[in-house]
Design an enzyme around this catalytic site. Structure first.
Site, mmCIF file in Angstrom:
data_model
loop_
_atom_site.group_PDB
_atom_site.id
_atom_site.type_symbol
_atom_site.label_atom_id
_atom_site.label_comp_id
_atom_site.label_asym_id
_atom_site.label_seq_id
_atom_site.Cartn_x
_atom_site.Cartn_y
_atom_site.Cartn_z
ATOM 1 N N GLY A 115 0.828 -1.204 0.000
ATOM 2 C CA GLY A 115 0.000 0.000 0.000
ATOM 3 C C GLY A 115 0.855 1.244 0.000
ATOM 4 O O GLY A 115 1.959 1.253 -0.547
ATOM 5 N N GLY A 123 2.448 2.200 5.386
ATOM 6 C CA GLY A 123 3.525 1.228 5.587
ATOM 7 C C GLY A 123 4.442 1.642 6.728
ATOM 8 O O GLY A 123 4.824 0.820 7.569
ATOM 9 N N GLU A 153 5.569 -3.567 0.894
ATOM 10 C CA GLU A 153 5.752 -3.142 -0.505
ATOM 11 C C GLU A 153 4.972 -1.843 -0.644
ATOM 12 O O GLU A 153 3.762 -1.826 -0.436
ATOM 13 C CB GLU A 153 5.203 -4.179 -1.488
ATOM 14 C CG GLU A 153 6.013 -5.451 -1.575
ATOM 15 C CD GLU A 153 7.443 -5.252 -2.035
ATOM 16 O OE1 GLU A 153 7.768 -4.184 -2.592
ATOM 17 O OE2 GLU A 153 8.250 -6.165 -1.810
ATOM 18 N N GLN A 168 -8.882 8.583 -5.365
ATOM 19 C CA GLN A 168 -7.693 8.508 -6.228
ATOM 20 C C GLN A 168 -7.814 9.500 -7.386
ATOM 21 O O GLN A 168 -6.832 10.141 -7.767
ATOM 22 C CB GLN A 168 -7.513 7.078 -6.745
ATOM 23 C CG GLN A 168 -6.237 6.858 -7.520
ATOM 24 C CD GLN A 168 -4.971 7.106 -6.715
ATOM 25 O OE1 GLN A 168 -4.781 6.558 -5.637
ATOM 26 N NE2 GLN A 168 -4.098 7.979 -7.219
ATOM 27 N N GLU A 217 4.945 9.711 -5.851
ATOM 28 C CA GLU A 217 4.078 8.735 -6.509
ATOM 29 C C GLU A 217 2.672 9.314 -6.641
ATOM 30 O O GLU A 217 2.077 9.747 -5.654
ATOM 31 C CB GLU A 217 4.010 7.439 -5.710
ATOM 32 C CG GLU A 217 3.175 6.395 -6.429
ATOM 33 C CD GLU A 217 3.106 5.067 -5.697
ATOM 34 O OE1 GLU A 217 2.638 5.040 -4.552
ATOM 35 O OE2 GLU A 217 3.517 4.049 -6.290
HETATM 36 O O1 TXE Z 1 -3.544 3.071 0.595
HETATM 37 P P1 TXE Z 1 -3.359 2.568 2.075
HETATM 38 P P2 TXE Z 1 -4.836 3.653 -0.153
HETATM 39 C C1 TXE Z 1 -0.568 4.386 -2.742
HETATM 40 C C2 TXE Z 1 -1.050 5.245 -3.878
HETATM 41 C C3 TXE Z 1 -2.433 5.614 -3.440
HETATM 42 C C4 TXE Z 1 -2.266 5.763 -1.965
HETATM 43 C C5 TXE Z 1 -3.504 5.639 -1.129
HETATM 44 O O2 TXE Z 1 -0.242 6.383 -3.982
HETATM 45 O O3 TXE Z 1 -2.848 6.809 -4.006
HETATM 46 O O4 TXE Z 1 -1.364 4.727 -1.633
HETATM 47 O O5 TXE Z 1 -4.157 4.400 -1.353
HETATM 48 C C6 TXE Z 1 -4.909 -0.756 4.874
HETATM 49 N N1 TXE Z 1 -3.288 -0.307 9.725
HETATM 50 N N2 TXE Z 1 -0.729 2.985 -3.024
HETATM 51 O O6 TXE Z 1 -5.568 4.637 0.685
HETATM 52 O O7 TXE Z 1 -4.092 3.431 3.024
HETATM 53 C C7 TXE Z 1 -6.015 -0.374 3.912
HETATM 54 O O8 TXE Z 1 -7.270 -0.688 4.463
HETATM 55 C C8 TXE Z 1 -3.352 -1.390 8.926
HETATM 56 C C9 TXE Z 1 0.385 2.370 -3.655
HETATM 57 O O9 TXE Z 1 -5.635 2.486 -0.634
HETATM 58 O O10 TXE Z 1 -1.914 2.351 2.296
HETATM 59 C C10 TXE Z 1 -5.665 -1.201 2.697
HETATM 60 O O11 TXE Z 1 -6.081 -2.543 2.889
HETATM 61 N N3 TXE Z 1 -3.800 -1.356 7.666
HETATM 62 C C11 TXE Z 1 0.337 0.892 -3.564
HETATM 63 C C12 TXE Z 1 -4.118 -1.149 2.697
HETATM 64 O O12 TXE Z 1 -3.753 -0.802 4.043
HETATM 65 C C13 TXE Z 1 -4.200 -0.174 7.181
HETATM 66 C C14 TXE Z 1 -0.996 0.269 -3.745
HETATM 67 C C15 TXE Z 1 -3.550 -0.078 1.762
HETATM 68 O O13 TXE Z 1 -4.140 1.165 2.074
HETATM 69 C C16 TXE Z 1 -4.155 1.000 7.966
HETATM 70 C C17 TXE Z 1 -2.034 1.010 -3.069
HETATM 71 C C18 TXE Z 1 -3.677 0.893 9.293
HETATM 72 N N4 TXE Z 1 -3.598 1.941 10.111
HETATM 73 C C19 TXE Z 1 -1.884 2.328 -2.757
HETATM 74 N N5 TXE Z 1 -4.610 2.019 7.220
HETATM 75 C C20 TXE Z 1 1.395 0.255 -4.430
HETATM 76 N N6 TXE Z 1 2.560 0.865 -4.497
HETATM 77 O O14 TXE Z 1 1.179 -0.778 -5.021
HETATM 78 C C21 TXE Z 1 -4.921 1.532 6.008
HETATM 79 N N7 TXE Z 1 -4.690 0.189 5.974
#
Ligand code: TXE
EC number: 1.1.1.257
Length: 483
Positions: free
Chosen positions: A231, A236, A253, A334, A385
């Site tokens: 994410g 992360g 990742e 997004q 990004e």
């Molecule tokens: O990501 P999140 P989002 C990047 C991309 C995008 C931005 C936001 O720039 O615009 O992230 O996307 C879970 N504890 N990428 O909001 O929040 C959440 O529920 C535990 C790049 O979707 O990071 C989801 O299942 N988990 C990336 C997952 O984390 C938590 C792909 C990802 O969500 C949490 C996706 C917490 N406190 C987004 N908060 C890539 N590089 O492939 C959220 N989550």
């Protein structure tokens, strides 16, 4: 159960049973926001804790189960995914918005991943070494890490869960899995297939809900021994801090700002193809997207003109339309983020080449045209990004300058080069500061059976996929025997 037979809401799968939750949500189609894909149960903390306890109770038996049993279950799951790739691809296209061929390809990839790890379950090995002490034998064996918490993003709702769940189970771990909020039905459909395999109750659990409630419960629970997350960088980093404070094993990742270098000696048509596919396919929503196009001065203008020509012709539309080459953005948040970056690019003085406008189509959806800017290395659009169909071109004086620009980023997931020079391709492969490197290929689009992951700010912990997945999903034990 077929997806189109989903009459009630999609429920949680905990300890071998389908469970309702106190609240529900509705998953919507980004190509046509009037269409509800399905209603789904939204778990709270206490339900996430129930799933974690179930995974913990199932652990002793599963972690000592034979490899044949694990291999059979994974193979069965892979076979069903492959057999239903068209139907599940249709669901994926409707829920996430990638085009139907991309979606079918992703489901097939998920099926192949399960099949690959079915084989790996039978290949778990170790080492035997001579001891420095006479008469003593040393052996190094691999054991499961324990309960693993898997937190997935929305951009690959079948493939990313597959490449976390399959190795976790193959190596004898038990699983609590949380799909992203905007794609729960894909997660549910995968769980439904897994629920009909021969896995004992509690070995695999699906918990749909928010990151803040369900994800955070996984992160904080002392019963979750390892966490694999894909994410955003911000989430992360928060997970890393909280999980490492309680000494859980963590694999992250996160983002990318992947460079694609185009040298003057490149086959220009091939380079434009790589840029188009790498930057804009899957609506640019790939962590490996080629979002920085670094082009050598001598071919810069010709490259930009040809890429612009291709962008003008690119068909943006409903993910299920046969002609569509680029689907909608996955959700409203997004889309808003992409539009903000377009505004930032203009305000910072990046030169606008094409696109970036909101588009109207026959169905109401999150549509925008692919955007291209000429940027300077210090522009935010060239450094952060965006995660949408927005790319920028940076001008390079020569190969050395291009390499320096390619490495001038806090990320390090994938780097690509288009060139006909073996010397420069070889030099680039050795000196690009990235976990993956491509020659005459788009930065996005990787095989399912080899390691995936990056360096610098992109990744943390061992690689995912291929047999290297064992590094994260197992822990080694060193045994000494006096004969
Ligand atoms: O990501 P999140 P989002 C990047 C991309 C995008 C931005 C936001 O720039 O615009 O992230 O996307 C879970 N504890 N990428 O909001 O929040 C959440 O529920 C535990 C790049 O979707 O990071 C989801 O299942 N988990 C990336 C997952 O984390 C938590 C792909 C990802 O969500 C949490 C996706 C917490 N406190 C987004 N908060 C890539 N590089 O492939 C959220 N989550």
């Amino acid at each position: 159960m077929r997806v189109h037979e989903l009459k009630q809401n999609a429920r949680q799968y905990i300890n071998g049973r389908w469970e309702t939750s106190g609240t529900t949500g509705i998953s919507r189609n980004p190509s046509d926001t009037r269409e509800a894909v399905a209603e789904f149960a939204r778990a709270d903390r206490s339900q996430a804790e129930l799933a974690i306890r179930a995974a913990n109770e199932a652990l002793p038996q599963w972690s000592h189960s034979g490899p044949q049993r694990r291999a059979d279950a994974l193979d069965q799951i892979g076979t069903e995914l492959l057999a239903r790739k068209d139907e599940l691809g249709n669901l994926l296209a409707r829920e996430e918005g990638k085009t139907l061929p991309e979606a079918i390809g992703e489901v097939a990839r998920a099926g192949n991943i399960f099949k690959f790890f079915a084989g790996e379950a039978l290949r778990i090995g170790g080492e035997t070494l001579a001891s420095v002490r006479p008469g003593v034998q040393v052996e190094v064996t691999r054991e499961p890490v324990g309960v693993v918490g898997l937190i997935a993003p929305w951009n690959f709702p079948f493939a990313i869960p597959a490449w976390k769940i399959a190795p976790a189970l193959a190596y004898g771990n038990t699983v609590v899995f949380k799909p992203a909020e905007s794609v729960p039905i894909c997660g549910w459909a995968l769980a439904e297939i897994i629920s009909r395999s021969t896995l004992p109750a509690g070995v695999f659990n699906l918990v749909m809900g928010s990151g803040r409630e369900v994800g955070q419960t996984f992160v904080d629970s002392p019963l979750v021994h390892a966490l694999s997350f894909t994410g955003s960088v911000a989430t992360g980093e928060r997970i890393l801090q909280a999980a490492s404070a309680r000494r859980a094993k963590v694999q992250l990742e996160m983002g990318g700002k992947n460079p694609l270098v185009v040298l003057a000696d490149a086959d220009l048509d091939q380079a434009v193809d790589c840029a188009l596919q790498g930057a804009y396919y899957s609506t640019g929503q790939r962590c490996t997207a080629s979002s920085r196009l670094i082009v050598e001065d001598a071919v810069h203008d010709a490259f930009v003109a040809r890429l612009r020509h291709r962008l003008v012709a690119l068909k943006v539309g409903h993910a299920l339309d046969r002609d569509t080459q680029m689907g909608p953005v996955a959700d409203a948040a997004q889309l808003a983020q992409n539009q903000t970056y377009i505004e930032i690019a203009r305000n910072e003085g990046a030169e606008h080449v094409w696109g970036g406008e909101l588009l109207e189509r026959p169905t109401p959806g999150h549509y925008m045209s692919p955007a291209l800017f000429l940027a300077k290395p210090e522009h935010r659009v060239a450094r952060e990004e965006i995660f949408g169909p927005v790319a920028c071109v940076l001008r390079a004086d020569d190969y050395e300058h291009a390499l320096a620009l390619a490495n001038d980023t806090e990320f390090g997931l994938c780097a690509g080069i288009c060139t006909t020079s073996l010397k420069q391709a070889t030099h680039f492969k050795r000196h690009a500061q990235a976990g993956m490197v491509m020659v005459n290929l788009p930065t996005a689009g990787v095989d399912f059976h080899v390691p995936f992951g990056g360096r610098k700010g992109s990744s943390y912990g061992p690689r995912e996929q291929g047999r290297y997945a064992a590094e994260f999903y197992t822990t080694v034990k060193t045994g000494y025997t006096q004969a």
